[in-house]
Design an enzyme around this catalytic site. Structure first.
Site: not given
Length: 550
Positions: A360, A378-380, A430
């Site tokens: 993140t 984010t892309v996690n 989230s």
């Protein structure tokens, strides 16, 4: 505990605080050309997504909170969404598939969110193309791998080796040897540059979501090739959710944050708890009483967070969320907090386990006209689903891992959340809490947010308390070691460098404690409304960030 003053900027007009020093400078150049805070945010997000590709990018999504100079505010939810073929039991017997591979990918929302913000808040002095082309050039010309990216590459080495397709840009030639890049190497992202250039020249984000265009087709093909279920129509149906932000108060100031499915309501609960104590004028940051109250508030806000989920696709628990973030609920909670001891975790009444995303980025911006942006993207997990499309160069997210899995209790035997099961088009819970604080005169004072999984909300909560209750300068607010408690495990995590009496005090009150290396990164801006000076601080101590301004 003794941060270097060179790690902050103090300026008169505008500031940007993000994870990548070059991106802060690039965004400031946008502001100097007449761009708004949102214009600068677009360039910042794309720049961070280029350099720190392990944590964010156009293959992911996020949340943006904007407060305009006239005091009006809006939240933009461009969190990734589950594909139309997704369902509650899609990971039965194979939970790892929610983390790595095509089945982990949610529909990316970042570009849709950035363009939605551009339409409403651009200064009009710079085109969409103007904001993206500097990042196109960065991808073409390359950048030096810094320590955070080098560490992420090192962690991901086994997966890059097993599934090398699309990751050529992370490799360099060392004589006759081809190896993964290390700190100090220069790398370029030519395919990513081509993709961003197409988006820039298109004049909007539409090309990214066009089912017949040059981006969706290869993305869908690669997602399906790696085990996913996404189809082109999922991109067509993606929508940015525009919503009024949550509005709370702390120490006589307005606190704006994002609503469910972020952890904004939990942040307001924590602030309400601390704000209601009679003797909370604690000028000493690590005093025994304040530390105990902070940790207990963290346990209660973590319990409250377990009842959140996408309000548009979940069971209707809006009334319960409103109760949790009310002053009245905080009054009830406060009666259960002792300055002398803690309670067993079940007494906090959680519903399910917290998820733990890792990849993140957060940044904060204030422009010279008073517009403020707090954005988390984010892309996690590190490098998302470990898929980089070999045609577009886009690193794809693993946001599906933020959903709860049915019939799968976590290590502490907590059941999954009924509010956060997978469903078509649903957006997972989230931990993010982009936040903007204004004084009683309606002037923006603080823009703050963080990265770091379930520790995000406790980090931002502690930062606000440090600033307004302990009266710390922003430099120390962000640099000082942080404390975290998420209810389970029954452990207060204390960053190395905190005074020894902190753990001793917590242990004497019944808390388990553990010293840890830093795992969050926080970037903030504080405007001293008496002097007009703007203080920008990025988290150099945890992610090598530096703010910039003028």
């Amino acid at each position: 505990m003794d941060p270097d003053f060179s790690r902050q900027v103090i300026v008169e007009n505008a500031a940007v605080a993000c994870d990548v020093p070059y991106c802060s400078e690039l965004a400031v150049s946008i502001l100097k050309r007449g761009g708004s805070a949102v214009d600068a945010a677009i360039t910042t997000a794309l720049c961070i997504g280029t350099v720190n590709s392990f944590s964010s990018g156009i293959g992911g999504g996020g949340f943006m909170l904007v407060r305009d100079s006239d005091g009006t505010a809006q939240g933009l939810n461009f969190r990734e969404a589950a594909p139309r073929l997704a369902h509650k039991h899609m990971y039965d017997g194979m939970p790892r598939k929610s983390q790595v591979g095509g089945l982990a990918v949610g529909v990316p929302g970042e570009l849709a969110g950035l363009y939605s913000a551009y339409q409403k808040y651009s200064s009009g002095k710079l085109s969409w193309d103007d904001l993206i082309q500097p990042v196109v050039e960065l991808n073409k010309n390359g950048f030096i791998v810094d320590d955070p990216l080098a560490l992420a590459i090192e962690v991901g080495t086994p997966l890059f080796t097993l599934a090398p397709e699309g990751w050529d840009w992370l490799y360099v030639h060392d004589g006759d040897t081809r190896r993964l890049a290390k700190a100090g190497d220069r790398i370029t992202r030519p395919l990513h540059a081509q993709t961003l250039d197409m988006v820039a020249r298109n004049g909007s984000s539409a090309i990214f979501y066009d089912p017949h265009g040059p981006i969706v087709k290869p993305l869908v093909e690669h997602i399906q090739k790696t085990g996913g279920i996404m189809v082109a129509q999922d991109f067509v149906d993606y929508e940015v959710v525009s919503e009024a932000p949550l509005n709370g108060t702390f120490q006589g100031r307005e606190v704006l944050t994002m609503g469910n499915p972020t952890s904004g309501p939990a942040l307001l609960l924590g602030l309400n708890i601390i704000d209601g104590f009679d003797n909370t004028d604690e000028s000493e940051e690590f005093s025994d009483i304040l530390t105990q109250r902070l940790v207990e508030a963290m346990k209660w806000l973590s319990a409250g967070r377990t009842e959140f989920g996408d309000p548009t696709k979940s069971l209707n628990n809006t009334e319960r969320i409103n109760e949790i973030m009310s002053k009245e609920w905080a009054d009830k909670v406060r009666k259960n907090i002792s300055d002398e001891h803690t309670l067993p975790w079940k007494d906090y009444h959680p519903v399910y386990e917290n998820t733990e995303p890792h990849g993140t980025s957060h940044f904060s911006i204030v422009d010279e006209n008073g517009m403020a942006v707090s954005m988390t993207t984010t892309v996690n997990l590190y490098f998302g689903a470990f898929i980089c499309d070999p045609v577009t160069g886009i690193v794809l997210n693993s946001e599906m891992d933020d959903f709860s899995l049915p019939d799968t209790n976590n290590a502490y035997e907590l059941r999954p959340s009924i509010y956060n099961f997978v469903a078509p088009f649903k957006r997972p819970l989230s931990s993010t809490v982009p936040t903007i604080i204004s004084n009683s005169n309606g002037e923006v004072e603080m823009v703050i947010g963080a990265a770091g999984g379930s520790r995000i909300v406790t980090s931002v909560f502690q930062a606000i308390v440090r600033k307004y209750l302990s009266k710390l300068p922003l430099l120390e607010v962000i640099a000082y070691p942080r404390i975290h408690h998420q209810l389970l495990p029954e452990t207060a995590f204390v960053e190395f460098g905190a005074p020894k009496h902190v753990t001793q005090n917590l242990e004497s009150k019944g808390h388990g404690t553990k010293l840890i290396n830093p795992v969050t990164a926080m970037n903030g801006i504080y405007k001293d409304t008496d002097t007009g000076l703007i203080h920008g601080v990025s988290d150099w101590w945890r992610k090598k960030g530096l703010a910039a301004g003028y």
